[in-house]
Design an enzyme around this catalytic site. Structure first.
Site, short mmCIF file in Angstrom:
data_model
loop_
_atom_site.label_atom_id
_atom_site.label_comp_id
_atom_site.label_asym_id
_atom_site.label_seq_id
_atom_site.Cartn_x
_atom_site.Cartn_y
_atom_site.Cartn_z
N GLU A 99 -6.25 -10.53 -1.36
CA GLU A 99 -7.04 -10.33 -0.13
C GLU A 99 -8.52 -10.25 -0.46
O GLU A 99 -9.25 -9.43 0.11
CB GLU A 99 -6.59 -9.05 0.60
CG GLU A 99 -5.11 -9.02 0.91
CD GLU A 99 -4.67 -7.79 1.71
OE1 GLU A 99 -5.53 -7.06 2.24
OE2 GLU A 99 -3.45 -7.57 1.79
N GLU A 141 0.79 -1.24 0.00
CA GLU A 141 0.00 0.00 0.00
C GLU A 141 0.82 1.29 0.00
O GLU A 141 0.57 2.18 0.79
CB GLU A 141 -0.96 0.00 1.20
CG GLU A 141 -1.90 -1.18 1.20
CD GLU A 141 -2.89 -1.15 2.36
OE1 GLU A 141 -2.80 -0.27 3.22
OE2 GLU A 141 -3.78 -2.03 2.39
N ASP A 177 -12.27 -10.10 -0.77
CA ASP A 177 -13.54 -10.20 -0.05
C ASP A 177 -14.51 -9.25 -0.73
O ASP A 177 -14.10 -8.26 -1.33
CB ASP A 177 -13.42 -9.97 1.47
CG ASP A 177 -12.64 -8.73 1.88
OD1 ASP A 177 -12.45 -7.82 1.04
OD2 ASP A 177 -12.22 -8.66 3.05
N HIS A 191 -10.42 -5.88 -2.21
CA HIS A 191 -11.47 -5.70 -1.20
C HIS A 191 -12.60 -4.98 -1.92
O HIS A 191 -12.54 -3.76 -2.11
CB HIS A 191 -10.96 -4.88 -0.02
CG HIS A 191 -9.87 -5.56 0.75
ND1 HIS A 191 -10.10 -6.73 1.46
CD2 HIS A 191 -8.56 -5.27 0.91
CE1 HIS A 191 -8.96 -7.11 2.03
NE2 HIS A 191 -8.01 -6.26 1.71
N ASN A 233 2.04 -5.06 -3.29
CA ASN A 233 0.63 -5.36 -3.01
C ASN A 233 -0.13 -4.07 -2.68
O ASN A 233 0.36 -3.24 -1.93
CB ASN A 233 0.61 -6.30 -1.78
CG ASN A 233 -0.76 -6.89 -1.49
OD1 ASN A 233 -1.41 -7.44 -2.38
ND2 ASN A 233 -1.21 -6.77 -0.25
C1 XIL Z 1 -6.21 -6.32 8.32
C2 XIL Z 1 -6.51 -7.50 9.21
O1 XIL Z 1 -7.44 -8.32 8.56
C3 XIL Z 1 -7.05 -7.03 10.53
O2 XIL Z 1 -7.15 -8.13 11.43
C4 XIL Z 1 -6.14 -5.97 11.13
O3 XIL Z 1 -6.73 -5.47 12.30
C5 XIL Z 1 -5.89 -4.85 10.16
O4 XIL Z 1 -5.35 -5.40 8.96
N1 XIL Z 1 -4.95 -4.55 3.71
C6 XIL Z 1 -3.96 -5.42 4.11
C7 XIL Z 1 -4.19 -6.32 5.27
O5 XIL Z 1 -2.91 -5.51 3.45
O6 XIL Z 1 -3.03 -6.56 6.00
C8 XIL Z 1 -5.27 -5.79 6.17
O7 XIL Z 1 -5.54 -6.78 7.16
C9 XIL Z 1 -6.50 -5.45 5.38
C10 XIL Z 1 -6.19 -4.36 4.38
#
Ligand code: XIL
Length: 437
Positions: free
Chosen positions: A263, A158, A265, A236, A200
């Protein structure tokens, strides 16, 4: 029809009866029934984020071991978890997750080495060259600890800004100098040359200013030899998906990097199952899309509380989104490293499916003749450096080039034959090439 034939092995009396009756044992097309196995049919993986604290929950681990063959620690390898005070490293929970993966033949995506969030508090007291040294030491120590155990590292997470600038996000890391990202990739490569190294990010899931900023960085890294192997798209997603999702993956793949959905969802709205299917089909259609990871197992495990964005409900039941993903994986799309193509008349093509574990794999290669019969064929695969082919069946090899043996030289028009090999390291990822002769 991309289902790989599975040959039924009949044992005992059933086999005897079949044979006495003179019934030929024929190949049947069978769809795999778990996410990991279905993805593996095309050489891909299907993974999930895992929390070490949930490994004692038998419903959780039951689904984990049944369905997934790649694991990302949800928080356990982040900077605050691994270096809570400067120079003191704690790997206990990360190690638990790696052990869980290894016990189940799964691989691990390391997440992450550097990020502006989830930093330990001591980092806030540093800047300039002191922070740069601490960052690089962190990358080196963590990547060294897990050397040989990580399929791919999210080296930097990020680092680009949201909005239209296409530039970097301001952060303490960025303020150490614009070259911090490449310095991190070089340090990670030195520490673990066998791991794929990824950048990422989120909101990079379509062609937009932010993803184009990342794209330009990756192109620059490739041009200057900065060791980057892959780009992770967090995905996401809300209740819609960019129409150019697949095209965006493809433009990155065309730079010569793997792409991964890291990631995933999707908000549970009207279209959840469709959006999951669209993402899966996009990955299947991009030969360098090597796998998909969802960010948790059950809705109740999700960081997006109340959005129910995952594939299993709170009780561990499969949701409609699960079925849509499984079907999309089973519909195929060619091996990771190849898209389904019809061989040219007079030509041949090859696809590979992998069965991988930590440190090794077996590869099954399916060779298909085009509109003309083939007499003699040569298949070349691309193997990551550091691995070795340790056994071959139904072919001979010289390095990564495989030739037919006597009994399978001839393939009738439209027909096929199979050979396989075993190796150390990770298996072939790029498109195998096939030529006649
Ligand atoms: C999130 C986790 O799922 C949570 O448990 C934590 O509190 C915060 O981080 N982008 C990412 C992940 O790269 O590491 C994040 O994970 C979600 C957003």
């Amino acid at each position: 029809m991309r289902f790989r034939p599975r040959f039924l092995l009949l044992c005992g009396t059933a086999a005897a009866a079949a044979l006495t009756a003179g019934v030929a044992l024929i190949g049947t097309a069978e769809a795999a029934t778990t996410l990991g196995a279905s993805a593996a049919q095309s050489g891909r993986y299907f993974g999930t984020a895992v929390a070490a604290g949930k490994l004692g929950d038998s419903t959780y681990t039951g689904i984990l071991t049944r369905e997934f063959n790649m694991i990302t620690p949800e928080n356990e390898m982040k900077w605050d978890a691994t270096e809570p005070s400067q120079g003191r490293f704690t790997f206990t929970n990360g190690d638990r997750i790696v052990a869980q993966a290894q016990s189940n033949g799964s691989r691990v995506r390391g997440h992450n080495l550097l990020w502006h969030a989830q930093q330990p508090s001591w980092v806030a007291g540093l800047s300039g060259s002191a922070l740069r040294s601490a960052m690089i030491n962190h990358v080196t120590q963590v990547a060294s600890h897990y050397k040989g155990k990580i399929y791919a590292w999210d080296v930097v997470n990020e680092a680009f800004a949201d909005g239209g600038s296409g530039g970097r996000r301001d952060s303490n890391l960025q303020r150490t100098g614009n070259d911090w990202i490449e310095a991190a990739f070089r340090a990670a490569h030195t520490a673990d040359p066998g791991a794929k190294l990824c950048y990422n990010d989120y909101n990079t899931d379509g062609v937009n200013a932010k993803s184009t900023g990342v794209y330009n960085m990756v192109a620059d890294f490739k041009a200057r030899g900065v060791p980057i192997d892959c780009v992770g798209f967090q995905s996401h997603l809300g209740t819609s998906i960019p129409g150019d999702y697949q095209a965006n993956l493809q433009r990155f793949a065309n730079l010569g990097v793997d792409v991964q959905i890291t990631e995933l969802d999707v908000a549970q709205g009207g279209n959840q199952a469709n959006i999951y299917a669209t993402v899966t089909k996009a990955c299947m259609a991009v030969s360098r899309c090597t796998g998909i990871t969802v960010w948790g197992i059950r809705d109740s495990d999700s960081w997006r509380t109340g959005e129910n964005p995952l594939l299993f409900d709170a009780s561990g039941n499969k949701k409609a989104a699960y079925t849509s993903v499984l079907n999309a994986l089973n519909a195929g799309g060619g091996t990771s490293g190849s898209s389904p193509t019809t061989p040219a008349s007079g030509g041949c093509n090859a696809s590979v499916s992998l069965n991988s574990w930590n440190g090794g794999y077996t590869a099954s290669v399916h060779v298909t003749a085009g509109a003309a019969a083939v007499n003699g064929w040569t298949v070349t695969v691309t193997l990551p450096s550091g691995g070795a082919v340790t056994g071959v069946w139904n072919a001979t090899n010289s390095g990564s080039t495989f030739r037919n043996v006597g009994y399978n030289a001839q393939i009738p028009a439209g027909g096929s034959t199979d050979f396989g090999f075993q190796g150390t390291g990770t298996g072939p990822t790029a498109t195998p090439t096939c030529r006649v002769g």
